[in-house]
Design a protein around this motif. Structure first.
Motif, mmCIF file in Angstrom:
data_model
loop_
_atom_site.group_PDB
_atom_site.id
_atom_site.type_symbol
_atom_site.label_atom_id
_atom_site.label_comp_id
_atom_site.label_asym_id
_atom_site.label_seq_id
_atom_site.Cartn_x
_atom_site.Cartn_y
_atom_site.Cartn_z
ATOM 1 N N UNK A 137 41.879 45.365 28.593
ATOM 2 C CA UNK A 137 41.956 45.029 30.013
ATOM 3 C C UNK A 137 40.883 44.011 30.374
ATOM 4 N N UNK A 138 41.212 43.137 31.296
ATOM 5 C CA UNK A 138 40.191 42.216 31.802
ATOM 6 C C UNK A 138 39.262 42.971 32.745
ATOM 7 N N UNK A 139 38.081 42.420 32.963
ATOM 8 C CA UNK A 139 37.138 43.026 33.892
ATOM 9 C C UNK A 139 37.746 43.139 35.288
ATOM 10 N N UNK A 140 38.514 42.121 35.688
ATOM 11 C CA UNK A 140 39.152 42.163 37.009
ATOM 12 C C UNK A 140 40.158 43.302 37.086
ATOM 13 N N UNK A 141 40.878 43.547 36.003
ATOM 14 C CA UNK A 141 41.862 44.629 35.996
ATOM 15 C C UNK A 141 41.172 45.991 36.116
ATOM 16 N N UNK A 142 40.070 46.164 35.399
ATOM 17 C CA UNK A 142 39.338 47.432 35.475
ATOM 18 C C UNK A 142 38.775 47.625 36.881
ATOM 19 N N UNK A 143 38.271 46.559 37.475
ATOM 20 C CA UNK A 143 37.751 46.660 38.830
ATOM 21 C C UNK A 143 38.870 46.990 39.819
ATOM 22 N N UNK A 144 40.058 46.438 39.591
ATOM 23 C CA UNK A 144 41.204 46.760 40.456
ATOM 24 C C UNK A 144 41.563 48.239 40.334
#
Length: 717
Positions: A137-144
């Motif tokens: 997962x991208x960092x943005x996906x984990x943050x989402x």
């Protein structure tokens, strides 16, 4: 190809994860217990990491198969390279939510997901998302994903997420950018490889699942070589064993030999490389940051325990501290975590034996709730000297909030007192979280009721008891049956000592120090073999409106069984206000004012059964002593218990529903020469010896002294 030749019903070593082949190694069983605990919290994130082929997906699928589909809607995503929008779209697809696959508006995707989660909540269900290969997962996906965890309805989280991935996932979560997500990690575990013995049992387990009749057989020496070649990684074992069976089929062999293992392993190394069939690595269950000393036993621990989304002060105004004796000469320190009156009394008995043992030890009793939970200290002072130090944390709020506060406040106490041991005298979620924390910080955990499992009606208590046994470095089992339970669950024999129940110490001490109990029973013409009722109204328990139904039900089910109802002031007022005193009198049900806790313990010993609501402080004592327990079911939704030790008693009942011992044989007479403190003293003697051996000390522990309960009170005066 070879399955029919050997009479197998299916391929035994297929590479695809299959929960029907789940093997409960010590590491996998520990991880499953942690995950079950995490699911019970119903919020936040659960992280599972392990090397390729360690069994992560099989473990998670095994957990999911055990969930109640009427309460949990689970979905799984096999992540590749997902950004934030891609993750949202994948979630909608996984949960089966109708949507436009071409939609790219994040706001639209989020609103669709929120509406779906709300719909589940209205149906009393919750969403559980499992993301496999989460390290991609991208960092943005984990943050989402973290942002989605904010969805709530009536303070209940709508989404819980499992992040399953390779070890680099841990590094991602530990990054500064994901600090807020890390605070919401409820449980985290790392799967390591199998050891040599587990490798052999794993192979035999999978073969037995497909009807293996011993053909082909395995040379005993073949198993260590399979472990050596595969490093104990389940997928590598499957790959090698599948090739071994194929080779045996093609060569018409009836036995897998050591020479064959060495040859096939060498061929696989040439075909697929050393990354798949390699030398064994070390067995790692979890990374444990140690701040004091490493755990002595390889006790399973969590890398992350419950963290609160909002900081909680370590010493808030709700915390009460009582220091009765400083004990400046104390050599060791023990922290006891309690949340019930019986737990407090057991802690006080243990503390008295610790304080007066050859190696003076101070005990800090940590009450998770307010001091008022345990009632006046006079309840206990007549039985045993009160602990030297008490800290009452005053924790309240939602279950998740209580657990988070317990962890943070107990962590401060661990740093302040630097204890040698932590003893949880409770199976609550908060006590389990504190035990996990102590183990993570290198403080050994000791279990006093190891192997004891609550009736099936108490699912959470059963699960937490099993988890505490897995966390503990030393376990005291009250009976051989409890020790057998531990052995069957994979607990090492060296960790277990069978020494009796500390609860029996408490009962014996209370019986000797509570003349009020005998006087009360004599007044009502009772000796033993009666039904004891302790149900009460108020404080979130029975409602006053239900009292008339309760009285009529008790009149029906009593039969010829004498019945004594201990009532608090509020219950007594409600009975009088509704004119129910006459009904009770005609029914032969005796009423008595609720005595102090020690007197209630003495009365319980002589009762044929206990009738009460689930919030009563005698429930755990009854379960520990085997007293038949009937729990009042005001709503009619209590269900049934299959173990014969506890039953729900609906208000429409016409009979008790459990066999009771009308002779009241719960009073245990100690053998000649034994005393009321023998169990506590034996435990203390063993613990001092164990600590001395662990720390390399030469102190010789004298045999425990034998003193009566009354003498125990006089020692420190």
């Amino acid at each position: 190809m070879f399955e029919s030749h050997f009479g197998f019903s299916a391929p035994p070593f297929q590479l695809n994860p299959d929960p029907t082949f789940y093997f409960g190694s010590k590491g996998h069983s520990n991880a499953l217990a942690y995950l079950q605990y995490g699911v019970h919290q119903a919020e936040g994130f659960i992280v599972v990491t392990g090397d390729i082929g360690a069994g992560k997906t099989t473990l998670v699928r095994t957990l999911l198969e055990g969930l109640d589909a009427t309460q949990v809607k689970a979905a799984q995503i096999a992540s590749t390279q997902l950004d934030a929008v891609g993750l949202l779209q994948a979630m909608l697809t996984a949960f089966g939510v109708p949507h436009n696959p071409g939609a790219v508006s994040k706001a639209s995707l989020i609103s669709t997901l929120e509406a779906f989660f709300m719909t589940l909540a209205i149906k009393n269900k919750r969403a559980l998302l499992v993301i496999d290969e989460a390290q991609n997962l991208s960092m943005d996906a984990i943050e989402e994903l973290r942002m989605l965890s904010n969805f709530q309805l009536r303070k209940q989280a709508l989404l819980q997420s499992f992040l399953v991935g390779q070890p680099e996932l841990r590094g991602m979560i530990e990054s500064q950018r994901l600090e807020q997500l890390r605070q919401r990690v409820i449980a985290s575990c790392h799967l390591g490889p199998l050891d040599a013995d587990e490798t052999r049992r794993y192979i035999e387990h999978r073969l037995n699942r497909v009807g293996w009749n011993g053909n082909p057989s395995f040379e005993p020496e073949a198993f260590p070589h399979i472990h050596h070649a595969t490093g104990g990684v389940p997928r590598r074992i499957n790959l090698l064993c599948n090739r071994l069976l194929l080779s045996a089929f093609l060569e018409n062999l009836t036995q897998v030999t050591t020479a064959q293992v060495l040859r096939i392993a060498q061929e696989l190394r040439h075909e697929v490389g050393d990354a798949t069939i390699a030398q064994p690595t070390g067995r790692v269950i979890a990374d444990v940051p140690v701040t004091r000393r490493a755990p002595v036993a390889a006790a399973p621990v969590l890398d992350e325990v419950v963290r609160s989304p909002q900081p909680v002060a370590a010493t808030p105004s709700s915390v009460q501290r009582v220091v009765r004796r400083e004990l400046s000469a104390a050599v060791r320190t023990v922290l006891c975590v309690v949340d019930t009156p019986s737990g407090y009394l057991n802690a006080a008995l243990l503390a008295a034996s610790l304080e007066h043992s050859p190696i003076i030890t101070r005990t800090v009793v940590v009450g998770l709730g307010a001091a008022q939970v345990f009632g006046p200290v006079e309840n206990y002072a007549e039985v045993v000297d009160l602990p030297a130090i008490e800290v009452h944390l005053g924790i309240e709020g939602s279950p998740a909030r209580r657990t988070a506060e317990a962890v943070l406040r107990v962590e401060a106490l661990l740093d302040e007192f630097a204890p040698d041991l932590l003893v949880p005298l409770s199976t609550s979620d908060e006590a389990v979280a504190c035990a996990m924390l102590a183990s993570r910080k290198g403080v050994p955990v000791v279990r006093l009721d190891g192997g004891v499992r609550a009736p099936v009606a108490f699912e959470a208590a059963r699960r937490n008891a099993s988890l505490l046994d897995r966390i503990a470095s030393q376990i005291f089992a009250p009976t051989q049956v409890a020790a057998l339970t531990l052995s069957n669950e994979g607990i090492e024999v060296g960790q277990v000592q069978v020494m009796g129940s500390l609860t029996q110490d408490a009962l014996s001490a209370a019986d000797a120090a509570s003349p009020l109990a005998q006087a009360l029973m004599t007044h009502h013409g009772l000796t033993s073999g009666f039904a004891l009722v302790t149900a009460r109204v108020g404080h979130g328990r029975l409602t006053p409106q239900s009292l008339s139904k309760l009285v009529l039900m008790l009149s029906r089910v009593r039969g010829d069984l004498p019945m004594l109802w201990l009532v608090c002031g509020e219950t007594q007022s409600a009975l009088r206000g509704q004119g129910l005193g006459t009904v009770l009198s005609r029914s032969g049900i005796s009423l008595a004012s609720m005595p102090v806790f020690s007197s209630r313990l003495s009365i319980l010993q002589r009762a044929a059964c206990l009738i009460t609501d689930h919030g009563d402080d005698l429930v755990d004592v009854a379960m520990s002593t085997g007293t038949p327990l009937l729990l009042l079911d005001e709503t009619g939704e209590g269900g049934e218990s299959a173990d014969g030790r506890v039953a729900w008693l609906p208000f429409e009942a016409s009979e008790l529903g459990l066999p009771v011992n009308t002779r009241g044989a719960n009073v245990v007479d100690l053998p000649i020469g034994e005393t009321a403190t023998s169990v506590a003293e034996s435990m203390v003697s063993h613990l001092h010896g164990w600590l001395s051996r662990r720390d390399g000390e030469t102190t010789i522990i004298e045999p425990p002294r034998r003193e009566s309960a009354s003498r125990l009170k006089e020692v420190g005066k």
